[in-house]
Design a protein around this motif. Sequence first.
Motif, PDB file in Angstrom:
ATOM      1  N   VAL A   1       4.216   5.543  -9.161  1.00  0.00           N
ATOM      2  CA  VAL A   1       5.187   5.055  -8.167  1.00  0.00           C
ATOM      3  C   VAL A   1       6.385   4.454  -8.900  1.00  0.00           C
ATOM      4  O   VAL A   1       7.544   4.765  -8.597  1.00  0.00           O
ATOM      5  CB  VAL A   1       4.539   4.002  -7.219  1.00  0.00           C
ATOM      6  N   ILE A   2       6.079   3.606  -9.896  1.00  0.00           N
ATOM      7  CA  ILE A   2       7.162   2.981 -10.662  1.00  0.00           C
ATOM      8  C   ILE A   2       7.944   4.046 -11.440  1.00  0.00           C
ATOM      9  O   ILE A   2       9.177   4.040 -11.456  1.00  0.00           O
ATOM     10  CB  ILE A   2       6.595   1.909 -11.628  1.00  0.00           C
ATOM     11  N   GLY A   3       7.222   4.985 -12.035  1.00  0.00           N
ATOM     12  CA  GLY A   3       7.869   6.034 -12.821  1.00  0.00           C
ATOM     13  C   GLY A   3       8.699   6.985 -11.979  1.00  0.00           C
ATOM     14  O   GLY A   3       9.658   7.590 -12.460  1.00  0.00           O
ATOM     15  N   THR A   4       8.336   7.122 -10.719  1.00  0.00           N
ATOM     16  CA  THR A   4       9.054   8.051  -9.841  1.00  0.00           C
ATOM     17  C   THR A   4      10.189   7.364  -9.087  1.00  0.00           C
ATOM     18  O   THR A   4      11.281   7.900  -8.958  1.00  0.00           O
ATOM     19  CB  THR A   4       8.079   8.690  -8.825  1.00  0.00           C
ATOM     20  N   PHE A   5       9.903   6.161  -8.590  1.00  0.00           N
ATOM     21  CA  PHE A   5      10.900   5.484  -7.745  1.00  0.00           C
ATOM     22  C   PHE A   5      11.514   4.249  -8.392  1.00  0.00           C
ATOM     23  O   PHE A   5      12.549   3.774  -7.939  1.00  0.00           O
ATOM     24  CB  PHE A   5      10.252   5.022  -6.427  1.00  0.00           C
TER      25      PHE A   5
ATOM     26  N   GLY B   1      12.975  13.213  -2.047  1.00  0.00           N
ATOM     27  CA  GLY B   1      13.004  13.034  -0.594  1.00  0.00           C
ATOM     28  C   GLY B   1      11.614  13.138   0.002  1.00  0.00           C
ATOM     29  O   GLY B   1      11.168  12.241   0.733  1.00  0.00           O
ATOM     30  N   LEU B   2      10.901  14.204  -0.374  1.00  0.00           N
ATOM     31  CA  LEU B   2       9.568  14.422   0.205  1.00  0.00           C
ATOM     32  C   LEU B   2       8.587  13.325  -0.227  1.00  0.00           C
ATOM     33  O   LEU B   2       7.795  12.831   0.582  1.00  0.00           O
ATOM     34  CB  LEU B   2       9.022  15.787  -0.247  1.00  0.00           C
ATOM     35  N   LEU B   3       8.633  12.946  -1.506  1.00  0.00           N
ATOM     36  CA  LEU B   3       7.715  11.906  -1.987  1.00  0.00           C
ATOM     37  C   LEU B   3       8.052  10.567  -1.344  1.00  0.00           C
ATOM     38  O   LEU B   3       7.168   9.784  -0.997  1.00  0.00           O
ATOM     39  CB  LEU B   3       7.772  11.796  -3.514  1.00  0.00           C
TER      40      LEU B   3
ATOM     41  N   ARG C   1       1.861   6.498   2.772  1.00  0.00           N
ATOM     42  CA  ARG C   1       0.565   7.121   2.553  1.00  0.00           C
ATOM     43  C   ARG C   1       0.025   6.802   1.139  1.00  0.00           C
ATOM     44  O   ARG C   1      -1.160   6.561   0.962  1.00  0.00           O
ATOM     45  CB  ARG C   1       0.720   8.642   2.716  1.00  0.00           C
ATOM     46  N   ILE C   2       0.945   6.821   0.176  1.00  0.00           N
ATOM     47  CA  ILE C   2       0.534   6.504  -1.199  1.00  0.00           C
ATOM     48  C   ILE C   2       0.030   5.061  -1.281  1.00  0.00           C
ATOM     49  O   ILE C   2      -1.009   4.786  -1.882  1.00  0.00           O
ATOM     50  CB  ILE C   2       1.711   6.713  -2.197  1.00  0.00           C
TER      51      ILE C   2
ATOM     52  N   ALA D   1      -1.240   3.358   1.096  1.00  0.00           N
ATOM     53  CA  ALA D   1      -2.536   3.280   1.790  1.00  0.00           C
ATOM     54  C   ALA D   1      -3.650   3.786   0.871  1.00  0.00           C
ATOM     55  O   ALA D   1      -4.765   3.245   0.856  1.00  0.00           O
ATOM     56  CB  ALA D   1      -2.496   4.111   3.075  1.00  0.00           C
ATOM     57  N   ARG D   2      -3.325   4.799   0.089  1.00  0.00           N
ATOM     58  CA  ARG D   2      -4.334   5.332  -0.853  1.00  0.00           C
ATOM     59  C   ARG D   2      -4.654   4.293  -1.923  1.00  0.00           C
ATOM     60  O   ARG D   2      -5.807   4.095  -2.278  1.00  0.00           O
ATOM     61  CB  ARG D   2      -3.801   6.626  -1.472  1.00  0.00           C
ATOM     62  N   ILE D   3      -3.624   3.628  -2.438  1.00  0.00           N
ATOM     63  CA  ILE D   3      -3.856   2.565  -3.427  1.00  0.00           C
ATOM     64  C   ILE D   3      -4.715   1.456  -2.814  1.00  0.00           C
ATOM     65  O   ILE D   3      -5.680   0.987  -3.420  1.00  0.00           O
ATOM     66  CB  ILE D   3      -2.513   2.016  -3.969  1.00  0.00           C
ATOM     67  N   ASP D   4      -4.381   1.066  -1.567  1.00  0.00           N
ATOM     68  CA  ASP D   4      -5.172   0.030  -0.893  1.00  0.00           C
ATOM     69  C   ASP D   4      -6.644   0.427  -0.815  1.00  0.00           C
ATOM     70  O   ASP D   4      -7.536  -0.388  -1.069  1.00  0.00           O
ATOM     71  CB  ASP D   4      -4.655  -0.198   0.536  1.00  0.00           C
ATOM     72  N   ALA D   5      -6.885   1.700  -0.450  1.00  0.00           N
ATOM     73  CA  ALA D   5      -8.270   2.164  -0.291  1.00  0.00           C
ATOM     74  C   ALA D   5      -9.002   2.134  -1.636  1.00  0.00           C
ATOM     75  O   ALA D   5     -10.196   1.794  -1.697  1.00  0.00           O
ATOM     76  CB  ALA D   5      -8.282   3.579   0.289  1.00  0.00           C
ATOM     77  N   LEU D   6      -8.281   2.476  -2.709  1.00  0.00           N
ATOM     78  CA  LEU D   6      -8.904   2.465  -4.041  1.00  0.00           C
ATOM     79  C   LEU D   6      -9.251   1.038  -4.472  1.00  0.00           C
ATOM     80  O   LEU D   6     -10.307   0.794  -5.063  1.00  0.00           O
ATOM     81  CB  LEU D   6      -7.982   3.136  -5.069  1.00  0.00           C
ATOM     82  N   VAL D   7      -8.357   0.118  -4.172  1.00  0.00           N
ATOM     83  CA  VAL D   7      -8.618  -1.279  -4.509  1.00  0.00           C
ATOM     84  C   VAL D   7      -9.836  -1.787  -3.723  1.00  0.00           C
ATOM     85  O   VAL D   7     -10.697  -2.497  -4.254  1.00  0.00           O
ATOM     86  CB  VAL D   7      -7.375  -2.159  -4.222  1.00  0.00           C
ATOM     87  N   GLU D   8      -9.928  -1.367  -2.488  1.00  0.00           N
ATOM     88  CA  GLU D   8     -11.071  -1.742  -1.646  1.00  0.00           C
ATOM     89  C   GLU D   8     -12.368  -1.149  -2.237  1.00  0.00           C
ATOM     90  O   GLU D   8     -13.401  -1.814  -2.280  1.00  0.00           O
ATOM     91  CB  GLU D   8     -10.838  -1.258  -0.210  1.00  0.00           C
ATOM     92  N   ARG D   9     -12.257   0.098  -2.721  1.00  0.00           N
ATOM     93  CA  ARG D   9     -13.431   0.746  -3.329  1.00  0.00           C
ATOM     94  C   ARG D   9     -13.865  -0.019  -4.597  1.00  0.00           C
ATOM     95  O   ARG D   9     -15.056  -0.196  -4.850  1.00  0.00           O
ATOM     96  CB  ARG D   9     -13.065   2.194  -3.708  1.00  0.00           C
TER      97      ARG D   9
END
Lengths: 347, 347
Positions: A246-250, A298-300, A306-307, A309-317
């Motif tokens: 995320v940091i590397g892209t945005f 643009g698309l990312l 969504r990204i 939310a995925r990080i949140d789910a991984l942290v929860e895991r």
Amino acid sequence: MMTTAVTGRDTVRQTRTEVLRRAERRLGELLADERARWSGVDERGAVPVDTVTSLVDAGGKRLRPAFCVSGYLAAGGDPDGPLVADAASGIELIHTGALLHDDVLDASELRRGAVTAHVKHAAVHQRRGWRGEARRYGEGVALISGVLATLYADRLTRGLPPAARDVWGEMVTEVQIGQYLDVAVAAEGVIEPELSRWIAICKSGRYSITRPLLLGAALAERPDLTPAFEEYGEALGLAFQLRDDVIGTFGDSTVAGKPVGDLEQHKMTLLLAEAAERDPEVRRLVNRPEWDTEALHGLLGESRTRIEARIDALVERARAALESAAIDAVWRDELNEMALEVAYRNR
Amino acid sequence: MMTTAVTGRDTVRQTRTEVLRRAERRLGELLADERARWSGVDERGAVPVDTVTSLVDAGGKRLRPAFCVSGYLAAGGDPDGPLVADAASGIELIHTGALLHDDVLDASELRRGAVTAHVKHAAVHQRRGWRGEARRYGEGVALISGVLATLYADRLTRGLPPAARDVWGEMVTEVQIGQYLDVAVAAEGVIEPELSRWIAICKSGRYSITRPLLLGAALAERPDLTPAFEEYGEALGLAFQLRDDVIGTFGDSTVAGKPVGDLEQHKMTLLLAEAAERDPEVRRLVNRPEWDTEALHGLLGESRTRIEARIDALVERARAALESAAIDAVWRDELNEMALEVAYRNR
């Protein structure tokens, strides 16, 4: 004797800080001894040692030593035991060597807010008008210095007992294979989310989190913690890698301390691989020989929620993995806290 | 029980060959296991392992394992002991890693009669039209593979007792410093015979001969042999380096198995440094930014008798060092024989 309830988070952090300080001292002493020794032969002999020292001193998060010491203390290891400081300092040196080499492989110019070793030494070569090719010289200095850091790491950890040495051996080998796969995927332009995920698990999860934790657990003679630490490490490793992407892209290079623009560098990140898996339009764009970085941005950008939310789910895991682990509650809290710091380091 | 007189040279050679064969097997098994393991992740994962294996399989003199095993057996070590094969195979892997890196540092194209790893993989990159720079990719493969070989060496030798690990640690570190000094001297065009001699002692003497012998002696628990082995190794190492320089300066690549033309490559060899120390005309020529290779060839050619006499004297010094060493007479003969093979390998 203090009860668990009284031994609060501040106390465990303080204990960890003290062990980490010992590790830093061990590292500093080794490098100072080596500098003295080789500069005694010829002042030039100190150049590779100084190259290692400069990168060590430039900071860095000391993430891997912190996980190693945390795994050890969480597993009930004696804070005064000598081996944990050896392991923690060894891990940091392995990482230093990997960074020196990584920057050559990626032709990076910036690391920890300073110019990279190979660029710096190529410039020295050029400035002094030395013979041969400046690039080869600069990259040679980084290559040799990285190997030296790896050898020092080995020296620091030579006293580790067999179980810990096994974890160590796994860790140092697999990061090289991960490194090569990363290079190969970039060169071939491979779009295989499974492979990108394996690389992320290998380089970020296992190398940065799981193996350091397991090394600590092995030193505390607690192999029973392996499944919990592996699950925590794998989930958090993926979150860590996605955050990095995320940091590397945005992001901007002030946060990262290194140049950004993964898309501009045509880098098949985990973030991009997962997006391509999900979205046929992203897939179509990354399959073209030249990337339309604006369209991809643009698309990312649209899928950032969504990204996250995925990080949140991984942290929860990662959190869930520790729930039934036989460790002190205060260490469970601390490892959860570390998960948040790793996964949300841009906040 | 056989007496020393009956246990002749053939017997000691046979014993050594058997230990060396065990070392080769150990090496082959490790590399095969690692290949299976990483190709299981992705076929590409085998590339660095295969790169190490190719160079190991391409031959080489196995000089360092031979000195290690000879030092061990001469010191009275048990031929069936398991550690000596570990040490011998570890040394060969350290050397494999050093060669992979050396060829990048020197931009060499040929090694052990085959194209070097970095050149080979750069060509693969180019042929397949991969992204990025072919050179960076090829050198990256060699870099990673060399580190991997070094890590495997560490893994093979992790069971060594402390005294042997100390010798090991010295050996692997000093060869990196020697490597860098070699690069630095070439880049700066330094004409310092003392420094060139130190580099030769470090890279050829200590790394190739003394440390392997001392490693064997340490495994046989014979620290008393240190002075004799050090003297033998230093003298023979200089002879070995001068022979290498003779071949590199005057020889052809059929003998060397690698490209020759040290003068054409502007290489400050020990041979040249000593000639410059002796002869003001050589000194004048090497101090010029561009070398008149024809004139230098002429001057060095005239002093070939003198160089051979110097090699003879060094071999004699090596022989004398063993005279009063407490080793079996048959091993003294064998080590003298090895000295002749090393110093006169072009005959």
